[in-house]
Design an enzyme around this catalytic site. Structure first.
Site, mmCIF file in Angstrom:
data_model
loop_
_atom_site.group_PDB
_atom_site.id
_atom_site.type_symbol
_atom_site.label_atom_id
_atom_site.label_comp_id
_atom_site.label_asym_id
_atom_site.label_seq_id
_atom_site.Cartn_x
_atom_site.Cartn_y
_atom_site.Cartn_z
ATOM 1 C CD GLU A 72 4.181 0.482 7.032
ATOM 2 O OE1 GLU A 72 4.884 0.828 7.802
ATOM 3 O OE2 GLU A 72 3.874 1.353 5.996
ATOM 4 C CG ASP B 237 -0.379 -0.036 2.644
ATOM 5 O OD1 ASP B 237 0.790 -0.581 2.488
ATOM 6 O OD2 ASP B 237 -0.592 0.879 3.526
#
Length: 354
Positions: free
Chosen positions: A125, A71
């Site tokens: 994350e 991400d």
């Protein structure tokens, strides 16, 4: 659709950047990663939400883990990717699709590594911990993260940053008694009382803690203060928010006990906490890694997902292409040469005689 893992590391990085994967929207990229890795017979591929795990199972004496998050932070007018003068610009190029490209290339092309390898490409994350794909995996399938050593491919300028600091946030509250500010002697000003909290912080001498030959510097700082009722009222409440960054040799319980000692006599409430990550540089796999990578390892100042591995008993380091100072910036970039260097070094570590 899947990614072509035979392309060069820089080309693969550009392709990854061009698949938007802001936290919570990683499904398309996870689909492509899963499809690409599933084409390789030497890998066993697992999917957990938008986290993809690929493992070799060769019966080697050791297993190590290589992990990277899929991400990015939100878009900031920095897509599609742009390449110029040996740099790849674009959302997530530095944090951390350059590192993900290295991991994917190794997973695809190393059919016979000298150690069994688990590759983890996870989601979320960059947002709150409970959504973090690696965190979820530690709860649902911790056996998939077992190993003697882990490399988290956070940007580190292609230099080993070992372990990480723990972090704890607390609220220290003072109480007084309200009164009209014209008759302040009738009350007790809670903001004035908080001056002692600030004095303790100003006088505090943080530790420097040696671990595995590295010096971890701690820090204790006020990061916010709230109080006040109105322009003509003596306030009866004031809260100082304090952040403590502590060496990974200190547990969360020990960190909390230390803070309660520092602020003895005040109301202390822990609002957020995460443990540090031990470097484990004495482990044979880590020593071999450092020998191949070269240079002087540095302690990691800040918190990363290496701490999640420490909780599982797996020492870990941060190692990846890109300057962390450019992470999350609109003009973030990753040097193509660092992508290639990181891949070459990791490949040597996993192919040289163990």
């Amino acid at each position: 659709m899947s990614l072509d893992l035979t392309m060069s590391g820089p080309d693969l990085t550009e392709a990854l950047v061009n698949v938007s994967s802001v936290s919570g929207t990683e499904e398309s990229l996870a689909d492509q990663v899963e499809a690409a890795l599933s084409a390789y017979g030497h890998l066993k591929v697992f999917r957990h939400g938008n986290t993809v795990v690929a493992r070799t199972d060769l019966g080697r004496a050791e297993r190590i883990v290589i992990a990277g998050h899929l991400d990015t932070v939100p878009l900031n007018a920095n897509l599609p990717a742009r390449r110029a003068e040996g740099l790849i610009h674009g959302l997530g190029a530095c944090d951390m699709k350059g590192g993900v490209a290295v991991g994917l290339r190794l997973a695809a092309t190393l059919a016979e590594p000298n150690r069994d390898v688990t590759y983890v490409f996870y989601d979320c994350e960059e947002v709150e911990s409970e959504r973090n794909g690696l965190f979820k995996l530690t709860k649902s399938n911790p056996e998939l993260l077992e190993g003697v050593f882990a490399v988290v491919m956070e940007p580190s300028n292609a230099v080993v940053e070992a372990g990480c600091q723990g972090t704890m946030r607390i609220e220290v509250t003072t109480r007084g008694e309200r009164a009209h500010s014209a008759r302040s002697w009738m009350g007790v000003n809670a903001i004035h009382v908080a001056g002692e909290i600030l004095a303790r912080l100003a006088a505090y001498e943080p530790r420097r803690v040696p671990i595995d030959g590295l010096e971890y510097r701690e820090g204790l700082n006020a990061v916010g203060i709230t109080g006040g009722v109105a322009g003509n009222v003596v306030p009866d409440l004031c809260t100082v928010e304090v952040n403590y960054r502590f060496a990974p040799s200190r547990s969360e319980a020990e960190a909390e006990a230390h803070l309660r000692e520092v602020f003895a006599g005040y109301d202390v409430v822990v609002t957020d906490s995460a443990p540090g990550g031990l470097p484990g540089l004495e482990r044979p796999a880590a020593a071999a890694f450092l020998q191949v990578v070269g240079g002087e390892p540095k302690p990691k100042f800040g918190w990363t997902d290496v701490a999640r591995f420490t909780l599982l008993g797996v020492p870990a380091v941060n190692y990846g292409p890109g300057d962390p100072l450019y992470a999350h910036k609109q003009d973030e970039f990753v040097p193509e040469a660092e992508i290639e260097l990181c891949e070459q070094r990791l490949r040597s570590w996993l192919t040289d005689p163990a």
